[in-house]
Design a protein around this motif. Structure first.
Motif, short mmCIF file in Angstrom:
data_model
loop_
_atom_site.label_atom_id
_atom_site.label_comp_id
_atom_site.label_asym_id
_atom_site.label_seq_id
_atom_site.Cartn_x
_atom_site.Cartn_y
_atom_site.Cartn_z
N LYS A 41 0.83 -1.21 0.00
CA LYS A 41 0.00 0.00 0.00
C LYS A 41 0.86 1.27 0.00
N GLU A 42 1.87 1.30 0.85
CA GLU A 42 2.68 2.51 0.99
C GLU A 42 3.62 2.73 -0.20
N GLU A 43 3.69 1.77 -1.10
CA GLU A 43 4.56 1.91 -2.27
C GLU A 43 3.77 2.21 -3.54
N GLU A 44 2.45 2.42 -3.40
CA GLU A 44 1.63 2.54 -4.60
C GLU A 44 1.96 3.77 -5.43
N LEU A 45 2.31 4.87 -4.77
CA LEU A 45 2.61 6.09 -5.53
C LEU A 45 3.85 5.93 -6.41
N PRO A 46 5.01 5.56 -5.84
CA PRO A 46 6.16 5.37 -6.72
C PRO A 46 5.96 4.25 -7.73
N ALA A 47 5.18 3.23 -7.36
CA ALA A 47 4.94 2.12 -8.30
C ALA A 47 4.12 2.60 -9.49
N SER A 48 3.08 3.41 -9.24
CA SER A 48 2.30 3.88 -10.39
C SER A 48 3.08 4.88 -11.21
N GLY A 50 6.29 4.80 -11.72
CA GLY A 50 7.21 3.98 -12.52
C GLY A 50 6.50 3.31 -13.68
N ALA A 51 5.31 2.77 -13.40
CA ALA A 51 4.56 2.07 -14.45
C ALA A 51 4.16 3.04 -15.56
N ARG A 52 3.74 4.24 -15.16
CA ARG A 52 3.32 5.21 -16.17
C ARG A 52 4.51 5.74 -16.98
N SER A 53 5.70 5.65 -16.42
CA SER A 53 6.87 6.19 -17.11
C SER A 53 7.37 5.28 -18.22
N CYS A 54 6.83 4.08 -18.29
CA CYS A 54 7.32 3.14 -19.30
C CYS A 54 6.81 3.54 -20.68
N PRO A 55 7.69 3.88 -21.61
CA PRO A 55 7.26 4.32 -22.92
C PRO A 55 6.71 3.18 -23.78
N GLU A 56 6.95 1.95 -23.35
CA GLU A 56 6.48 0.79 -24.14
C GLU A 56 5.16 0.24 -23.60
N HIS A 57 4.62 0.85 -22.56
CA HIS A 57 3.39 0.36 -21.91
C HIS A 57 3.51 -1.11 -21.53
N ALA A 58 4.65 -1.45 -20.97
CA ALA A 58 4.89 -2.83 -20.56
C ALA A 58 4.42 -3.11 -19.14
N LEU A 59 4.03 -2.04 -18.42
CA LEU A 59 3.68 -2.18 -17.00
C LEU A 59 2.24 -1.73 -16.79
N GLU A 60 1.38 -2.69 -16.49
CA GLU A 60 -0.05 -2.39 -16.35
C GLU A 60 -0.44 -2.44 -14.87
N LEU A 61 -1.12 -1.41 -14.40
CA LEU A 61 -1.57 -1.37 -13.01
C LEU A 61 -2.83 -2.23 -12.86
N ASP A 62 -2.83 -3.08 -11.84
CA ASP A 62 -4.01 -3.87 -11.53
C ASP A 62 -4.41 -3.55 -10.10
N ARG A 63 -5.49 -2.78 -9.95
CA ARG A 63 -5.92 -2.35 -8.63
C ARG A 63 -7.05 -3.21 -8.08
N ALA A 64 -7.38 -4.28 -8.78
CA ALA A 64 -8.45 -5.16 -8.30
C ALA A 64 -8.06 -5.74 -6.95
N PRO A 65 -8.99 -5.76 -5.99
CA PRO A 65 -8.65 -6.31 -4.69
C PRO A 65 -8.39 -7.81 -4.79
#
Ligand code: SF4
Length: 66
Positions: A41-48, A50-65
């Motif tokens: 939970k406390e790492e969600e901001l830097p993780a998102s 990082g994911a958004r910074s990928c120019p290849e869209h290789a990192l997809e956020l999954d927020r499903a519980p």
């Protein structure tokens, strides 16, 4: 939160790791390691960031519980 890693899209730009090196681990050639990433939970901001910074869209956020 989980990050779904699509390794086949990774081009080794290392922008994800520049945002959050403790979350996005790269191999010696600068490509993201295989396997999805569980994010505390406390790492969600830097993780998102990082994911958004990928120019290849290789990192997809999954927020499903669960
Ligand atoms: S930013 Fe994207 S392309 Fe670059 S290493 Fe990370 S996952 Fe791979």
């Amino acid at each position: 939160m989980r990050i779904i890693v699509q390794n086949s899209k990774c081009q080794g730009h290392a922008r994800c790791a520049a945002q959050a090196p403790h979350i996005f681990k790269l191999d010696d050639a600068g490509y993201i390691l295989l396997g999805d990433i569980e994010v505390a939970k406390e790492e969600e901001l830097p993780a998102s960031r990082g994911a958004r910074s990928c120019p290849e869209h290789a990192l997809e956020l999954d927020r499903a519980p669960g």
